[in-house]
Design a protein around this motif. Sequence first.
Motif, PDB file in Angstrom:
ATOM      1  N   UNK A 198       0.015  50.537  32.462  1.00  0.00           N
ATOM      2  CA  UNK A 198      -0.908  51.481  31.832  1.00  0.00           C
ATOM      3  C   UNK A 198      -0.331  52.014  30.521  1.00  0.00           C
ATOM      4  N   UNK A 199       0.954  52.298  30.501  1.00  0.00           N
ATOM      5  CA  UNK A 199       1.597  52.842  29.289  1.00  0.00           C
ATOM      6  C   UNK A 199       1.548  51.834  28.146  1.00  0.00           C
ATOM      7  N   UNK A 206       7.172  40.516  32.046  1.00  0.00           N
ATOM      8  CA  UNK A 206       8.414  41.058  32.573  1.00  0.00           C
ATOM      9  C   UNK A 206       8.136  41.955  33.787  1.00  0.00           C
ATOM     10  N   UNK A 207       7.114  42.779  33.699  1.00  0.00           N
ATOM     11  CA  UNK A 207       6.776  43.705  34.785  1.00  0.00           C
ATOM     12  C   UNK A 207       6.355  42.939  36.039  1.00  0.00           C
ATOM     13  N   UNK A 208       5.671  41.814  35.846  1.00  0.00           N
ATOM     14  CA  UNK A 208       5.263  41.005  36.996  1.00  0.00           C
ATOM     15  C   UNK A 208       6.456  40.571  37.841  1.00  0.00           C
ATOM     16  N   UNK A 209       7.582  40.354  37.182  1.00  0.00           N
ATOM     17  CA  UNK A 209       8.794  39.885  37.868  1.00  0.00           C
ATOM     18  C   UNK A 209       9.701  41.034  38.290  1.00  0.00           C
ATOM     19  N   UNK A 210       9.285  42.240  38.013  1.00  0.00           N
ATOM     20  CA  UNK A 210      10.100  43.410  38.292  1.00  0.00           C
ATOM     21  C   UNK A 210      10.166  43.687  39.788  1.00  0.00           C
ATOM     22  N   UNK A 211      11.272  44.277  40.196  1.00  0.00           N
ATOM     23  CA  UNK A 211      11.407  44.676  41.604  1.00  0.00           C
ATOM     24  C   UNK A 211      10.953  46.120  41.804  1.00  0.00           C
ATOM     25  N   UNK A 212      10.367  46.705  40.774  1.00  0.00           N
ATOM     26  CA  UNK A 212       9.879  48.083  40.862  1.00  0.00           C
ATOM     27  C   UNK A 212       8.712  48.163  41.840  1.00  0.00           C
ATOM     28  N   UNK A 251       4.965  49.142  43.311  1.00  0.00           N
ATOM     29  CA  UNK A 251       3.625  48.916  42.765  1.00  0.00           C
ATOM     30  C   UNK A 251       3.233  50.053  41.827  1.00  0.00           C
ATOM     31  N   UNK A 252       3.480  51.298  42.237  1.00  0.00           N
ATOM     32  CA  UNK A 252       3.114  52.445  41.409  1.00  0.00           C
ATOM     33  C   UNK A 252       3.891  52.464  40.100  1.00  0.00           C
ATOM     34  N   UNK A 253       5.174  52.109  40.141  1.00  0.00           N
ATOM     35  CA  UNK A 253       5.965  52.063  38.919  1.00  0.00           C
ATOM     36  C   UNK A 253       5.448  50.976  37.976  1.00  0.00           C
ATOM     37  N   UNK A 254       5.139  49.806  38.534  1.00  0.00           N
ATOM     38  CA  UNK A 254       4.621  48.711  37.705  1.00  0.00           C
ATOM     39  C   UNK A 254       3.275  49.092  37.107  1.00  0.00           C
TER      40      UNK A 254
END
Length: 159
Positions: free
Chosen positions: A71-72, A55-61, A63-66
């Motif tokens: 990491x979390x 899901x994160x890979x497809x996120x528009x967030x 780089x730092x947010x992803x």
Amino acid sequence: FRSENNMSNNYLSKVSKLFEAMGGDEMLCQGAKEQFSFFPKYVNAVIDYIIQNEMIKCSSASFDQRRHEIEAIDVARKLAHDAAISAITTLNRWCDMFGIERLADVDTTDRYAVADFVGDFVLELYKGEINGKDMDHAVAEANGEHYDTIDSVMDRFEK
């Protein structure tokens, strides 16, 4: 309702023997139940890690947010793994204390061996419960060699 013959799962047998050895001591039984709960929690953490990563890979967030999100979830997965390691150690010590066969013959310093054990344990109990079959059958199904329909609870009462 299952006959004793259908309950031949190796891990289930070890779980039963441990609770029997505890002789109904409520605190010990609750402690063991808590230790066993760390196994599905670890499996869930791995699944969450995989799905959230996709899901994160497809996120528009940004780089730092992803990176922060990855990491979390990685930390959560690692903590769940560490809890599973601790649970194996605790449950094996109780088995030793009661003079019964250990739940797991696994090197807890080998993270891959622990992950394999936890996966096997959860899969065996899960598949054994929904299908009433042994570990060999559960593994064959997991490998895609065979998959039967799952009986509903109502189907079991009608038999």
